[in-house]
Enzyme design. Structure first.
Site, mmCIF file in Angstrom:
data_model
loop_
_atom_site.group_PDB
_atom_site.id
_atom_site.type_symbol
_atom_site.label_atom_id
_atom_site.label_comp_id
_atom_site.label_asym_id
_atom_site.label_seq_id
_atom_site.Cartn_x
_atom_site.Cartn_y
_atom_site.Cartn_z
ATOM 1 N N LYS A 1 0.826 -1.242 -0.070
ATOM 2 C CA LYS A 1 -0.096 0.031 0.115
ATOM 3 C C LYS A 1 0.732 1.231 0.047
ATOM 4 O O LYS A 1 1.181 1.706 1.151
ATOM 5 C CB LYS A 1 -1.036 -0.217 1.311
ATOM 6 C CG LYS A 1 -2.228 0.605 1.168
ATOM 7 C CD LYS A 1 -2.137 1.969 0.814
ATOM 8 C CE LYS A 1 -1.767 2.863 2.169
ATOM 9 N NZ LYS A 1 -1.452 4.420 1.488
ATOM 10 N N GLU B 1 -0.525 7.512 -1.174
ATOM 11 C CA GLU B 1 -1.308 8.149 -1.986
ATOM 12 C C GLU B 1 -1.025 9.304 -2.777
ATOM 13 O O GLU B 1 -1.493 9.893 -3.622
ATOM 14 C CB GLU B 1 -2.710 8.411 -1.351
ATOM 15 C CG GLU B 1 -2.596 9.152 -0.172
ATOM 16 C CD GLU B 1 -2.352 8.805 1.253
ATOM 17 O OE1 GLU B 1 -1.195 8.119 1.201
ATOM 18 O OE2 GLU B 1 -2.687 9.534 2.043
ATOM 19 N N SER C 1 5.276 8.378 9.326
ATOM 20 C CA SER C 1 5.198 9.201 10.666
ATOM 21 C C SER C 1 5.026 8.451 11.914
ATOM 22 O O SER C 1 4.294 7.372 11.742
ATOM 23 C CB SER C 1 4.262 10.373 10.281
ATOM 24 O OG SER C 1 2.997 9.672 10.472
ATOM 25 N N CYS D 1 13.894 11.122 6.177
ATOM 26 C CA CYS D 1 13.994 10.643 7.365
ATOM 27 C C CYS D 1 15.298 10.653 7.978
ATOM 28 O O CYS D 1 15.372 10.758 9.133
ATOM 29 C CB CYS D 1 13.375 9.355 7.629
ATOM 30 S SG CYS D 1 14.300 7.894 6.953
ATOM 31 N N GLU E 1 9.574 17.152 14.201
ATOM 32 C CA GLU E 1 9.937 16.885 12.898
ATOM 33 C C GLU E 1 9.388 17.953 11.915
ATOM 34 O O GLU E 1 7.967 18.018 11.960
ATOM 35 C CB GLU E 1 9.557 15.650 12.516
ATOM 36 C CG GLU E 1 10.458 15.012 11.345
ATOM 37 C CD GLU E 1 10.005 13.918 10.815
ATOM 38 O OE1 GLU E 1 8.904 13.114 11.040
ATOM 39 O OE2 GLU E 1 10.684 13.097 10.450
HETATM 40 P P1 NAD Z 1 2.542 9.137 6.757
HETATM 41 O O1 NAD Z 1 2.577 8.519 8.110
HETATM 42 O O2 NAD Z 1 1.560 10.140 6.621
HETATM 43 O O3 NAD Z 1 2.179 8.082 5.881
HETATM 44 C C1 NAD Z 1 2.579 6.862 5.629
HETATM 45 C C2 NAD Z 1 1.567 5.843 5.056
HETATM 46 O O4 NAD Z 1 0.815 5.580 6.142
HETATM 47 C C3 NAD Z 1 1.008 6.302 3.819
HETATM 48 O O5 NAD Z 1 0.773 4.992 3.008
HETATM 49 C C4 NAD Z 1 -0.252 6.608 4.302
HETATM 50 O O6 NAD Z 1 -1.175 6.300 3.226
HETATM 51 C C5 NAD Z 1 -0.589 5.780 5.517
HETATM 52 N N1 NAD Z 1 -1.405 6.429 6.445
HETATM 53 C C6 NAD Z 1 -1.487 7.790 6.644
HETATM 54 N N2 NAD Z 1 -2.536 8.129 7.634
HETATM 55 C C7 NAD Z 1 -2.886 6.900 7.960
HETATM 56 C C8 NAD Z 1 -3.787 6.367 9.004
HETATM 57 N N3 NAD Z 1 -4.532 7.323 9.648
HETATM 58 N N4 NAD Z 1 -3.841 5.069 9.161
HETATM 59 C C9 NAD Z 1 -3.463 4.377 8.489
HETATM 60 N N5 NAD Z 1 -2.532 4.656 7.532
HETATM 61 C C10 NAD Z 1 -2.392 5.732 7.220
HETATM 62 O O7 NAD Z 1 3.952 9.658 6.486
HETATM 63 P P2 NAD Z 1 4.557 10.344 5.074
HETATM 64 O O8 NAD Z 1 4.030 11.822 5.397
HETATM 65 O O9 NAD Z 1 3.878 9.729 3.789
HETATM 66 O O10 NAD Z 1 5.940 10.195 5.122
HETATM 67 C C11 NAD Z 1 6.884 11.149 5.879
HETATM 68 C C12 NAD Z 1 7.156 10.513 7.338
HETATM 69 O O11 NAD Z 1 7.672 9.109 7.031
HETATM 70 C C13 NAD Z 1 7.934 11.369 8.199
HETATM 71 O O12 NAD Z 1 7.751 11.364 9.467
HETATM 72 C C14 NAD Z 1 9.306 10.495 7.992
HETATM 73 O O13 NAD Z 1 10.446 10.610 8.994
HETATM 74 C C15 NAD Z 1 9.011 9.320 7.902
HETATM 75 N N6 NAD Z 1 9.773 8.349 7.329
HETATM 76 C C16 NAD Z 1 10.596 7.369 8.128
HETATM 77 C C17 NAD Z 1 11.469 6.653 7.534
HETATM 78 C C18 NAD Z 1 12.174 5.692 8.530
HETATM 79 O O14 NAD Z 1 12.899 4.904 7.903
HETATM 80 N N7 NAD Z 1 12.215 5.809 9.793
HETATM 81 C C19 NAD Z 1 11.765 6.703 6.129
HETATM 82 C C20 NAD Z 1 10.854 7.703 5.545
HETATM 83 C C21 NAD Z 1 9.998 8.366 6.099
#
Ligand code: NAD
Length: 498
Positions: free
Chosen positions: A172, A175, A225, A280, A382
């Site tokens: 997944k 989006e 996140s 990240c 962050e």
């Molecule tokens: P996000 O948490 O908004 O989304 C990540 C995934 O979760 C997406 O596929 C999204 O559709 C899904 N999602 C969003 N809301 C959800 C919900 N309420 N319930 C279930 N699934 C949900 O993150 P983002 O904005 O796409 O990415 C940025 C974040 O990811 C930053 O915090 C960054 O630090 C982190 N990140 C961490 C790493 C790591 O290795 N630690 C790597 C890349 C990104």
């Protein structure tokens, strides 16, 4: 606008009762519509993966690896096409997009060693005529949920290894920038992957919840996140699943008085402003040991930040593109306002930044704060944007304490010429990935990636050797073939060799 479909059982599947727009952040225009999977579509993907699993788990590892070899070739042949899609929807520069793809391909290379990785261990004669071995077996249907910031690399951290280990995978992706992820999954099918072994479903919370709740999904890999990582970890483990949930970050770089400043400045520029700070592992805090280091650093950073080449991600020769969405831009601008209001000194202010010809793009200029203190929101949270905060401390010990007190522990680094300082830092710092004169210490594919504290929930890190452990179950087999002529009496004492 074309509607992007799901990829289930090797075929495009439409499910667009609910949709969302995908933007080109450089122009601010919606360029695609994306169908958001319903529970019924997720069910189709799970059924497809379940059906494919028995044959795939019994396919020789060498044959699974051959699919990965062909996949790697196709990824390399399509590098520019993939990078273009990443830039168009994410906004990062083309060169940066190629960089993430190459790091992703390294994970395909690692997965191509499946026969070697999955050999297990063998001991002959552990007892009289008894041999024992351990086997690494796949766990079944597993799912991955990935973030927007690495639409090629992060999915490639997950499914090549999971699939090479004999599992079937449901991805997944984010989006916000799904097209490159989808193209890459199509290339894996072109490489000869049987239908159902990898399914891609687009969606939001509804799709993720359906994956969490399905008993057939045995493991969940998440990157995104921290609040969502915590949610997925709690909900998944509650249902007895294996979960690996990587979260957010606040990465500090420590500058010692003996650091080679010019090199450290170049390193910080790339690590803080590359990909518009949407990594990240981005460095968002420079911890300067002593005021002279801070003053000299700022003097050198300011002209370089002002000279950053910022524009549409799809153009060549840029340093930085826009943020991914209008909401992401507004969030970053809000943090800058907050830092100013809290009393931090804004040395370079990226607010109000516009790119000629792309006035509607989601741009923020490079921003530098000095005199940031630990209680400020711009320090604690962050920001995920092109904002670097300078914090001044008096000693290495104070720098280590500051970093250890932060709730995140993804990456960190130290710039120094002194081995003793570097060694103390590596020993004492409570962070999962540490660089010594290396600003972005992202482990190569044959090591594993993971933070500490609220940057990772779960026991194992991602990809590499920990990835193999996560995507397999160990079975220990003990075997005896007694001679037909021998009769063995019942033994009531626990058997041992002594
Ligand atoms: P996000 O948490 O908004 O989304 C990540 C995934 O979760 C997406 O596929 C999204 O559709 C899904 N999602 C969003 N809301 C959800 C919900 N309420 N319930 C279930 N699934 C949900 O993150 P983002 O904005 O796409 O990415 C940025 C974040 O990811 C930053 O915090 C960054 O630090 C982190 N990140 C961490 C790493 C790591 O290795 N630690 C790597 C890349 C990104």
């Amino acid at each position: 606008m074309a509607t992007i479909k799901h990829l289930i059982h090797g075929e495009p599947v439409a499910d667009d009762a609910r949709t969302t727009d995908v933007f080109n952040p450089s122009t601010g225009q919606a360029i695609h519509t994306l169908g958001l999977a319903s529970r019924a579509t997720i069910r189709k993907a799970i059924d497809s993966a379940q059906a494919a699993f028995p044959a795939w788990r019994n396919t020789p590892a060498a044959k699974r690896a051959q699919v990965m070899f062909r996949f790697k070739q196709l990824l390399e042949a399509n590098e520019q096409r993939i990078a273009q899609l990443i830039s168009e929807e994410h906004g990062k520069t083309l060169e940066d997009a190629v960089g993430e793809l190459k790091r992703g391909i390294e994970n395909v290379e690692f997965a191509s060693a499946a026969p070697e990785i999955l050999k297990g261990e063998y001991s002959r004669n552990v007892g009289p005529n008894i041999d024992a071995w351990s086997d690494l077996q796949p766990i079944g249907v597993v799912a991955g949920i990935t973030p927007f910031n690495f639409p090629a690399m992060v999915p490639l951290w997950m499914y090549p290894l999971a699939i090479a280990c004999g599992n079937c995978f449901i991805l997944k992706p984010s989006e916000r920038d799904p097209s490159s992820t989808l193209l890459i999954a199509e290339l894996l099918h072109e490489a000869g992957l049987p239908k159902g072994v990898l399914n891609v479903v687009h969606g939001d919370k509804e799709a993720v919840d359906a994956l969490i709740e399905a008993p057939e999904v045995k493991a969940l890999s998440f990157v995104g996140s921290t609040p969502i990582a915590e949610y997925i970890y709690a909900e998944g483990t509650k249902r007895g699943k294996r979960v690996q949930a990587l979260g957010g970050a606040k990465n500090h770089a420590v500058l010692m008085p003996d650091a080679e400043l010019d090199n450290a400045v170049s390193a910080l520029m790339g690590a803080a402003y590359g990909s518009c700070g949407e990594r990240c592992m981005a460095i968002s805090v420079a911890v300067c040991v002593g005021d002279p280091v801070a003053d000299a650093l700022i003097d050198k950073l300011v002209p370089q930040i002002k000279a950053l080449k910022i524009g549409a991600g799809t153009s060549c020769g840029l340093d930085m593109g826009p943020l991914v969405t209008a909401a992401a831009r507004d969030k970053v601008l809000g943090y800058i306002d907050d830092g100013v209001a809290a009393g931090a000194k804004v040395v370079v202010d990226g607010r109000g930044f516009k790119v000629a010809g792309n006035e509607e793009g989601f741009f923020v200029g490079g921003t530098l704060f000095d005199r940031v203190t630990p209680e400020m929101r711009i320090y604690k949270e962050e920001i995920f944007g092109p904002v670097l905060c300078v914090v001044r401390v008096n000693s290495l010990e104070a720098a280590i304490q500051l970093i250890n007190d932060h709730e995140y522990g993804n990456g960190t680094c130290i710039f120094t010429r002194d081995g003793e300082s570097a060694r103390l830092f590596c020993d004492e710092i409570e962070v999962g990935m540490v660089g010594v004169n290396v600003p972005l210490p992202v482990p190569v594919s044959y090591h594993s990636f993971g933070g500490w504290k609220r940057s990772l929930f779960g026991d194992l890190h991602a990809y590499g050797p920990d990835g193999v452990r996560f995507y397999t179950r160990k079975k220990a087999i003990t075997q005896r073939w007694p001679k037909r002529t021998s009769h063995e009496a019942a033994q009531f004492a626990f058997p041992s060799n002594s």
